[in-house]
Design a protein around this motif. Structure first.
Motif, PDB file in Angstrom:
ATOM      1  N   ASP A   1      -4.472   3.798   6.066  1.00 49.64           N
ATOM      2  CA  ASP A   1      -5.194   4.671   5.124  1.00 49.64           C
ATOM      3  C   ASP A   1      -4.456   5.971   4.868  1.00 49.64           C
ATOM      4  O   ASP A   1      -4.571   6.560   3.789  1.00 49.64           O
ATOM      5  CB  ASP A   1      -6.588   4.988   5.668  1.00 49.64           C
TER       6      ASP A   1
ATOM      7  N   ASN B   1      -6.048   4.362  11.040  1.00 46.98           N
ATOM      8  CA  ASN B   1      -6.957   3.325  10.569  1.00 46.98           C
ATOM      9  C   ASN B   1      -6.221   2.281   9.730  1.00 46.98           C
ATOM     10  O   ASN B   1      -5.508   2.616   8.777  1.00 46.98           O
ATOM     11  CB  ASN B   1      -8.084   3.940   9.745  1.00 46.98           C
TER      12      ASN B   1
ATOM     13  N   ALA C   1      -5.900  -0.534   7.024  1.00 47.04           N
ATOM     14  CA  ALA C   1      -6.562  -1.033   5.818  1.00 47.04           C
ATOM     15  C   ALA C   1      -6.330  -2.530   5.640  1.00 47.04           C
ATOM     16  O   ALA C   1      -7.202  -3.261   5.176  1.00 47.04           O
ATOM     17  CB  ALA C   1      -6.052  -0.280   4.591  1.00 47.04           C
ATOM     18  N   ASN C   2      -5.130  -2.974   6.013  1.00 48.98           N
ATOM     19  CA  ASN C   2      -4.776  -4.387   5.887  1.00 48.98           C
ATOM     20  C   ASN C   2      -3.623  -4.661   6.840  1.00 48.98           C
ATOM     21  O   ASN C   2      -2.873  -3.745   7.208  1.00 48.98           O
ATOM     22  CB  ASN C   2      -4.378  -4.725   4.451  1.00 48.98           C
TER      23      ASN C   2
ATOM     24  N   GLY D   1       0.819  -1.202   0.000  1.00 47.09           N
ATOM     25  CA  GLY D   1       0.000   0.000   0.000  1.00 47.09           C
ATOM     26  C   GLY D   1       0.853   1.251   0.000  1.00 47.09           C
ATOM     27  O   GLY D   1       2.058   1.207   0.233  1.00 47.09           O
TER      28      GLY D   1
END
Length: 530
Positions: free
Chosen positions: A503, A481, A483-484, A453
């Protein structure tokens, strides 16, 4: 139909003639770059746009550039080009990174002479009819120690010139190997050692997050009394306010600046201080340099428009159009693998071995290798591209080797990097899944399945209970946060790693809080190209 190029800034007639000689239709309108509305009206007719710094290639302009295929910048800096918008429009952005190296290095040497002998002030005094011979007592350069921060293309030339002046040269550069330093005739040192020993300090690094204020107040105070500072690289590398105070106190004997944190610099803390030489960003301003970069950009653009050859592109791999369709995801993987290594490695890299397995071994290995090296180098120099990266690695003395092998394991193919630094060995591997998305599959010899990411966090720890819970809790407490998330371990109770896909970029206070727990061996924010 012949390609059509617009030259919207001042380029030499010789450069313009190169386009014509190659059969390219060219409109030479050097004043057009300053008229954004008129430029937007006509840009849709052109396949190529040749510029210097006056033309601003914005996202808004690119919306009108319906036929544009390439933007060529005569010079190294591309701040006036929205490269992300250009990439989205499929427009290649080229620059000419090597045309002004000698000119910029010579300017740094000239500035060093000027501040050593107070030449501007002495000249102004003499022009005013004064004869203040005793006022301008200078120092010799011979036998003095020059500290060079950044020993790449320009810095390397400065080192060479300084040795010719019989100076002792010490260099700080994370990518400079001991072997290459020896070949150059300089002593490789850490930054603190350079600050302590140098009589003159000259900077030759790009402005990045890691180099911004590299001469901070704290570091400037570590310098020896009487030091002189030269900056012909980028504004923002030096804390100008702190330097001004040290100049006033006498700790710093002089400074010579060609670049400033805010430009055009109509006011600055360094202005009007004694023994401070200032010039208006003249590093590349010689007839020879301006001609060289103009000729280079004309040749590069012509080669691309006529033959499809890609040279010094900042947003596209060097490969044929046919290769790009198949290799695109693998190039992105290679660059991401290199970027990971570049971001987690602080020591000088001595050797890189790249293993190409299965389908990867059948591709354009030169392009994949260039992508790996560019990814590594971009951690400290975002201006590096796939063309310039191998040359820079060679100049740094980094040894690069490759291994190819038939498909092994559970994947159709993969790329693996084995990196040896002066102190450590690092390894990472990745593959491209059937969905075309690159993934990391091994880090430090530990199997992992990590999506790549834009904003990520890499952590290492011992495999003990509670670590992952603490990681999640602290990230949540700081509003980060996830995301993965992927983790792996070498063995029960052994080394463990985690890759967290976020994120947004992780905040510095979050990183500090994670480090303060004492649970993690390494906490490293990572950024990968979207």
């Amino acid at each position: 139909m012949a390609p059509k190029v617009l030259v919207s800034d001042s380029l030499s007639e010789t450069a313009v003639q190169i386009f014509r000689d190659r059969g390219i239709e060219v409109d030479f309108l050097p004043a057009l770059g300053k008229d954004k509305d008129k430029l937007a009206e006509v840009i849709g007719k052109y396949d190529g746009l040749a510029i210097r710094s006056a033309t601003k290639v914005t996202a808004a302009l690119l919306e009108h550039a319906t036929n544009l295929k390439v933007v060529g910048r005569a010079g190294i800096g591309t701040d006036n080009v929205d490269k992300e918008a250009a990439s989205k429009k499929g427009v290649i952005v080229m620059n000419t990174p090597f045309g002004n190296m000698i000119t910029t290095a010579e300017h740094a040497i000239a500035m060093m002479f000027a501040v050593a002998r107070q030449l501007p002030e002495a000249s102004a005094s003499t022009h005013a009819g004064k004869w203040e011979k005793s006022k301008f007592m200078g120092v010799e350069l011979t036998a003095k120690t020059l500290g060079v921060i950044g020993a790449g293309n320009i810095g390397g030339i400065v080192c060479n010139r300084a040795l010719g002046l019989k100076m002792k040269v010490v260099a700080y550069d994370p990518f400079l190997s001991e072997e290459r330093a020896s070949e150059m005739g300089v002593e490789k040192v850490e930054l603190d050692e350079l600050l302590k020993r140098a009589d003159f300090i000259t900077l030759h690094v790009p402005l990045t997050d890691s180099t911004r204020n590299i001469l901070s107040k704290e570091n400037l105070e570590k310098t020896k009394k009487g030091v002189r500072i030269i900056n012909c690289a980028r504004g923002g590398l030096v804390d100008e306010m702190a330097l001004a105070e040290l100049l006033k106190s006498g700790h710093v004997a002089g400074a010579a600046f060609d670049v400033f944190a805010v430009e055009p610099a109509t006011e600055n803390p360094l202005f009007n201080l004694p023994n401070v030489v200032c010039t208006p960003h003249l590093g590349a301003s010689t007839t020879e340099a301006q001609e060289n970069v103009a000729l280079q950009v004309a040749e590069q653009m012509s080669n691309y428009l006529l033959d499809g050859a890609v040279e010094n592109a900042l947003n596209m791999p060097s490969m044929t159009a046919e290769e790009a369709k198949v290799m695109g995801p693998w190039v992105k993987l290679a660059e991401s693998l290199g970027s990971f290594i570049g971001q987690v490695t602080e020591e000088a890299i001595e050797t890189i071995n790249i293993t190409y397995d299965g389908v990867a071994s059948e591709m354009n290995l030169k392009a994949l290798e260039a992508a790996v090296i560019a990814g590594i180098m971009q951690a400290v120099n975002p201006d590096v591209n796939m063309v310039s990266a191998p040359l820079i690695a060679k100049e740094r003395g980094i040894q690069i080797s490759k291994t190819t092998q038939d498909a092994s394991g559970t994947f159709d193919g993969f790329i693996k990097l084995d990196i040896q630094t002066v102190e450590k060995y690092r390894t990472i591997a990745g593959t491209v899944f059937s969905d075309g998305k690159p993934r990391f599959i091994q880090i430090k010899g530990i199997t992992i399945d990590s999506e790549i990411g834009e904003h990520m966090l890499y952590t290492t720890n011992k495999d003990v209970p509670g670590v992952l819970g603490k990681l999640g809790t602290l990230l949540a407490e700081h509003g980060e946060n996830i995301a993965n998330f992927t983790l792996g371990r070498a063995s029960e109770g052994g080394d463990a790693i985690a890759m967290t896909f976020l994120d947004t970029p992780i905040k510095a206070e979050t990183v500090a809080a994670l480090k303060d727990t004492g649970l993690f061996q390494r906490v490293i924010p990572l950024h990968f190209k979207a």
